[in-house]
Write an enzyme that holds these catalytic residues in place. Structure first.
Site, mmCIF file in Angstrom:
data_model
loop_
_atom_site.group_PDB
_atom_site.id
_atom_site.type_symbol
_atom_site.label_atom_id
_atom_site.label_comp_id
_atom_site.label_asym_id
_atom_site.label_seq_id
_atom_site.Cartn_x
_atom_site.Cartn_y
_atom_site.Cartn_z
ATOM 1 N N MET A 41 37.681 -36.683 2.503
ATOM 2 C CA MET A 41 36.447 -37.331 2.029
ATOM 3 C C MET A 41 36.704 -38.556 1.163
ATOM 4 O O MET A 41 35.827 -39.005 0.417
ATOM 5 C CB MET A 41 35.556 -36.323 1.275
ATOM 6 C CG MET A 41 35.019 -35.220 2.149
ATOM 7 S SD MET A 41 34.626 -33.689 1.262
ATOM 8 C CE MET A 41 36.282 -32.986 1.112
ATOM 9 N N HIS B 192 46.291 -40.484 10.182
ATOM 10 C CA HIS B 192 45.475 -41.685 10.355
ATOM 11 C C HIS B 192 45.876 -42.427 11.630
ATOM 12 O O HIS B 192 45.967 -43.656 11.651
ATOM 13 C CB HIS B 192 45.623 -42.622 9.144
ATOM 14 C CG HIS B 192 45.186 -42.012 7.861
ATOM 15 N ND1 HIS B 192 45.765 -42.326 6.644
ATOM 16 C CD2 HIS B 192 44.216 -41.095 7.582
ATOM 17 C CE1 HIS B 192 45.182 -41.631 5.676
ATOM 18 N NE2 HIS B 192 44.233 -40.876 6.225
#
Length: 597
Positions: free
Chosen positions: A136, A536
């Site tokens: 988050m 990522h």
């Protein structure tokens, strides 16, 4: 597992489950209005079909639902477990049913200190995708990242243009930034996704920041500041103590509209293409094989690993590989190539108790606090980071990031070490043994701009099989240039004033591959042997090679891609918010093509 009338939990610990039982009789605090399962018949026509209900798909479907068009969103997973809403339980779903559980293929060179020489690649298999499983952290990357994109595909993707789209979805409430006009003008205040932060700082975070400042870094109030880097506390996509994502903030509401259909637990097997035009999708649902037709567009938002898999199964990909697999070539494009990811190397310190100390009683009370009024430590996620630059000419553009975390004494470190990090048994046993007596300070040292490249290939023709992922980690040796310096910086935290007072020391992991190697070469060896993904991954359907500047697949009419796979080069930061931005731009491109914008 506790059975509740309002929800079922995923992998929450026993303490949380016990407390949840206590409160369940009076209220269902964690219930979310997930989109209902669509009732759609085989052969139904839609204007637009969106393939994948993750971060990008949820954003895109929600935006397009504002138009007078009929939309089908197809998601391979189902509803998230209610655990996903609780920030402090973010790791509970990794390695679970709600994770695709992707792993890389052993290259017999990098990551040899990991089990089977394989890097874990957790990805959310549920509505919200990895936005339902991530930390988050609200991060955008830096202007140099997008100006680099612009040099490849045009000014539509330069910093000033993408900033408009970041602001569009953002609802900034971080009180550290809102009070500063020089920072707040870079943010949005009217968007759907809350970007939260407060002046309440945990003790461990304060000590990390003191250490980074002692080591010469500036302390910054806004880690998205494009003009000044240093150490600071991240803002998070959290609202009222709960995860706030493109699913919870956008798709949940949009699914109430009668023009948006959300089909869950449905695997897209291929894109239907005829005469170089995409016209629908083949879907596996339960034991049925269905077809749905798109009269205007198909948009693939299945993520860096599944998007290339679906495209290649549809005949869109590198001719040589498709020929090998016996797939009819629709369009010869470098799909699956250009895979890259932030490279992460962990440095571990052991220290006397006191930095992240939490007793079992305190942990229980934190759970009670959360369930009572959504306060306490469970409303937090990874809190602090530091950016490092080794280039004097671009000192405010980072090369590396350091993310510290604190593990309290006797936390059964062995289980997450094996399950989430994926280290070999001997390494996990050593750290776990030390954790019986010491707190473990883990400093993730992350290369933010790797030059190494990997690839994604098909494993088989079965659409339910995972793809083959070749990470390519450190196949460009330039990625090692400053790694020893970054690791030394992380290790030097042990010598700062506070951590010295806690008798902190670096844990030598005794890596076999690095025996009899010393000094800088040893640190390079450690980096290669322990390298893992920072989760990522991007680039497998890149702008400029696979899709054009408006995300249209080259040579195929009516087909776009709009997720992390289109990034030609990874941004210097977490990728969730940039993926939302990409989906926002895709929505506008589609609106324009349909004459609504």
């Amino acid at each position: 597992m506790v059975e509740l009338s309002c929800a079922s939990t995923g992998a929450a610990g026993a303490t949380f489950t016990a407390a949840l039982q206590f409160f369940a009789a009076s209220q269902c605090l964690l219930q979310e209005p997930w989109p209902p399962q669509a009732d759609v018949k085989n052969g139904t026509h839609f204007d637009i079909i969106v393939v994948g209900g993750g971060t990008a798909g949820a954003t895109l479907a929600a935006r397009l639902s504002d138009l007078p068009v009929k939309i089908l969103l197809v998601e391979a997973g189902g509803d998230p477990p209610q655990d996903s809403i609780i920030p402090g339980l973010k790791d509970s779903m990794k390695g679970s049913y709600y994770d695709w559980n992707f792993t890389t293929t052993d290259d017999y060179y990098s990551s040899q200190a990991l089990q089977d020489g394989s890097q874990r690649q957790p990805r959310g298999k549920m509505l919200g995708g990895s936005g339902s499983i991530n930390d988050m952290i609200y991060s955008r990357g830096f202007p140099a990242d997008y100006d680099e994109w612009a040099s490849i595909v045009g000014d539509d993707w330069n910093w000033s243009n993408v900033l408009t789209y970041f602001k569009k979805t953002e609802h900034l409430t971080d009180e550290r930034i809102t009070v500063d006009p020089e920072l707040s003008y870079l943010h949005g205040f009217d968007g759907e996704i809350e970007v939260y932060g407060s002046n309440d700082s945990p003790f461990a975070t304060d000590k990390y920041l003191e250490a980074f400042e002692e080591l010469g870094l500036d302390i910054v109030k806004d880690m998205t500041n494009p003009f000044k880097i240093g150490a600071g506390r991240f803002s998070h996509t959290i609202k009222d103590g709960k995860r706030h994502s493109s699913l919870t903030a956008m798709l949940n509401k949009a699914s109430e509209k009668n023009n948006l259909y959300v089909l869950k637990d449905a695997h897209v097997a291929k894109i239907l293409v005829e005469n170089d035009t995409a016209y629908g999708v083949k879907v596996l649902l339960n034991d049925d094989e269905l077809q749905f037709f798109a009269d205007k567009e198909v948009v693939v938002t299945a993520g860096t690993f599944n998007t290339p898999k679906i495209l290649m199964l549809s005949g869109i990909g590198p001719k040589e590989h498709l020929d090998e697999m016996g797939i009819n070539v629709v369009k010869d494009l470098p799909v699956g190539e250009n895979l890259h990811d932030h490279i992460m190397v962990l440095t571990h310190l052991a220290a006397d108790n006191g930095t992240c100390y939490t007793s079992k009683e305190d942990a229980h009370m934190e759970t009670i606090k959360y369930l009572y009024d959504r306060s306490g430590s469970l409303v937090r996620s990874s809190d602090v980071g530091a950016y490092l630059s080794f280039n004097k000419e671009t000192k405010n553009v980072p090369d590396f990031a350091i993310y510290p975390t604190c593990v309290r004494v006797n936390s059964d470190f062995y289980v997450p070490c094996r399950k989430i990090l994926g280290f070999k048994r001997s390494i996990c046993e050593k750290i776990d043994t030390l954790n019986k007596e010491y707190e473990i300070i883990t400093l993730a040292v992350v290369n933010l701009k790797p030059k190494s490249r990997g690839t994604v290939l098909l494993q088989s023709l079965d659409p339910l099989d995972p793809p083959l992922i070749y990470s390519g980690t450190f196949n460009d040796m330039r990625d090692l240039d400053n790694y020893p310096d970054a690791i030394e910086f992380a290790r030097s935290v042990a010598g700062t004033y506070y951590f010295s007072s806690k008798n902190a020391f670096v844990i030598d992991l005794d890596i076999d591959e690095c025996d009899d190697i010393f000094d800088r070469e040893r640190l390079e060896c450690i980096a290669i042997a322990t390298a893992m993904s920072a989760w990522h991954a991007v680039g497998t359907a890149a702008m400029g090679t696979v899709v054009d500047s408006e995300l249209r697949v080259k040579g195929v009419t009516g087909l776009r891609v709009a997720d992390a796979s289109v990034m030609p080069k990874v941004v210097r930061g977490n990728t969730n918010s940039p993926v939302v931005m990409i989906a926002e731009k895709a929505a506008d491109y589609i609106k324009h093509s349909l004459g609504y914008f």
